[in-house]
Design a protein around this motif. Structure first.
Motif, PDB file in Angstrom:
ATOM      1  N   ASN A  76      39.372  34.260  27.736  1.00  0.00           N
ATOM      2  CA  ASN A  76      38.135  33.487  27.839  1.00  0.00           C
ATOM      3  C   ASN A  76      37.604  33.511  29.265  1.00  0.00           C
ATOM      4  O   ASN A  76      38.373  33.468  30.228  1.00  0.00           O
ATOM      5  CB  ASN A  76      38.371  32.033  27.412  1.00  0.00           C
ATOM      6  N   GLY A  77      36.291  33.609  29.399  1.00  0.00           N
ATOM      7  CA  GLY A  77      35.689  33.556  30.719  1.00  0.00           C
ATOM      8  C   GLY A  77      34.636  34.633  30.921  1.00  0.00           C
ATOM      9  O   GLY A  77      34.111  35.216  29.972  1.00  0.00           O
ATOM     10  N   LEU A  78      34.326  34.897  32.187  1.00  0.00           N
ATOM     11  CA  LEU A  78      33.338  35.899  32.574  1.00  0.00           C
ATOM     12  C   LEU A  78      34.053  37.173  33.005  1.00  0.00           C
ATOM     13  O   LEU A  78      34.909  37.145  33.892  1.00  0.00           O
ATOM     14  CB  LEU A  78      32.468  35.367  33.717  1.00  0.00           C
ATOM     15  N   PHE A  79      33.685  38.307  32.376  1.00  0.00           N
ATOM     16  CA  PHE A  79      34.340  39.575  32.667  1.00  0.00           C
ATOM     17  C   PHE A  79      33.283  40.677  32.811  1.00  0.00           C
ATOM     18  O   PHE A  79      32.115  40.507  32.470  1.00  0.00           O
ATOM     19  CB  PHE A  79      35.337  39.947  31.558  1.00  0.00           C
ATOM     20  N   TRP A  80      33.776  41.815  33.315  1.00  0.00           N
ATOM     21  CA  TRP A  80      32.916  42.992  33.398  1.00  0.00           C
ATOM     22  C   TRP A  80      33.637  44.152  32.750  1.00  0.00           C
ATOM     23  O   TRP A  80      34.829  44.391  32.972  1.00  0.00           O
ATOM     24  CB  TRP A  80      32.600  43.332  34.852  1.00  0.00           C
ATOM     25  N   ILE A  81      32.919  44.891  31.905  1.00  0.00           N
ATOM     26  CA  ILE A  81      33.499  46.027  31.202  1.00  0.00           C
ATOM     27  C   ILE A  81      32.580  47.232  31.367  1.00  0.00           C
ATOM     28  O   ILE A  81      31.481  47.123  31.924  1.00  0.00           O
ATOM     29  CB  ILE A  81      33.691  45.720  29.705  1.00  0.00           C
ATOM     30  N   ASN A  82      33.049  48.349  30.864  1.00  0.00           N
ATOM     31  CA  ASN A  82      32.235  49.565  30.870  1.00  0.00           C
ATOM     32  C   ASN A  82      30.892  49.273  30.176  1.00  0.00           C
ATOM     33  O   ASN A  82      30.868  48.832  29.026  1.00  0.00           O
ATOM     34  CB  ASN A  82      32.977  50.668  30.115  1.00  0.00           C
TER      35      ASN A  82
END
Length: 284
Positions: A76-82
């Protein structure tokens, strides 16, 4: 790849800082009129912005890259992906499903109405998305199928099968465990975890319900009559033995039969007995 694969995404806050730097680089290129820097900054800005992903509690994201499964994010939370990943959201919360009342035949062929309540949640996101077409519809159909199989495996009660050790109407724990095992086996292919399965409604079908009720009432009346007669015989036996022991009266076989008959009528009769005073002899 036939099962779920968890991946750890890049920290979104670091990506957010990179986004701000790209924005500053863009402003720099515009202000100082550097076309190449401006174009590069725009591309970076778009790519970084498109890669942000927010995941709420009890929610998962299934990631695909040009049709190829890359993994599932359950954090859970803020992420960055491709930024080129295709994202599919999936709820991991526990959910209820109550089936419709279906008419099925029990083991003895009697039509009954039955419905169940199922508590379930997604356990394997890969199977839920890719192994079945629509997992919610799959759950409904397979649950109905399991209910029909369960109802056909056991009699409704002991009236139809006196030798049965488990019946639908009496052994609730055993029946619910059998139902849960059956549903769990059927839903395993869809990656569904069955938390609880239990019968919500069970009754004879309307066309035979009245007859079955009369049968149960008749059985209850017979059992009650048997108990009454058994008690009455004991009371008559005790009365005759007490009268004989205390030499209150001597009975021949005819008088004994008459007294036994009168006492049995008094003790076993449905209506209140009205006494008749005999002012003569016992033979009158």
């Amino acid at each position: 790849m036939n099962t779920e694969k968890n991946i750890n995404p890049f920290n979104g806050y670091i990506a957010l800082f990179a986004l701000l730097l790209s924005f500053g680089f863009l402003i720099f290129g515009i202000v100082y009129k550097h076309p190449f820097d401006t174009i590069v900054a725009c591309i970076l800005l778009l790519l970084i912005a498109k890669g942000f992903i927010i995941i709420s509690p009890n929610t998962a994201k299934v990631l695909l890259l040009f049709g190829n499964y890359k993994g599932t994010i359950k954090q859970n939370g803020l992420f960055w992906i491709n930024p080129f990943y295709t994202r599919t959201s999936l709820s991991m919360k526990a959910r209820n499903f109550e089936s419709d009342k279906v008419k099925v035949n029990d083991k003895m062929g009697n039509p009954i109405l039955i419905s169940v309540i199922l508590v379930w949640k997604v356990e394997d996101t890969f199977k839920a998305i890719f192994e079945v077409d629509n997992y919610t519809s799959f759950i409904k159909i397979q649950t109905d199928s399991a209910v029909r199989k369960l109802a056909g495996s056991f009699p409704y009660d002991h009236f139809e099968d006196e030798m049965a050790t488990i019946t639908l109407s009496t052994n609730f724990d055993d029946i619910n465990n059998a139902l849960e095992n059956e549903v769990t086996e059927r839903l395993e292919i869809a990656g569904i975890k069955v938390i609880e399965a239990r019968i919500a409604y069970l009754a004879y079908a309307p066309e035979i319900a009245h007859s079955m009720l009369r049968r149960q009432q008749a059985s209850a009346v017979v059992a009650a009559r048997h108990k009454i007669v058994e008690g009455a015989v004991g009371m008559v036996e005790s009365a005759l033995s007490l009268l004989s022991t205390k030499n209150i009266i001597t009975f021949d076989e005819d008088k004994k039969a008459t007294m036994v008959s009168n006492l049995m009528v008094v003790l076993c009769g449905d209506s209140e007995t009205k006494p008749v005073i005999n002012t003569g002899t016992l033979n009158q």
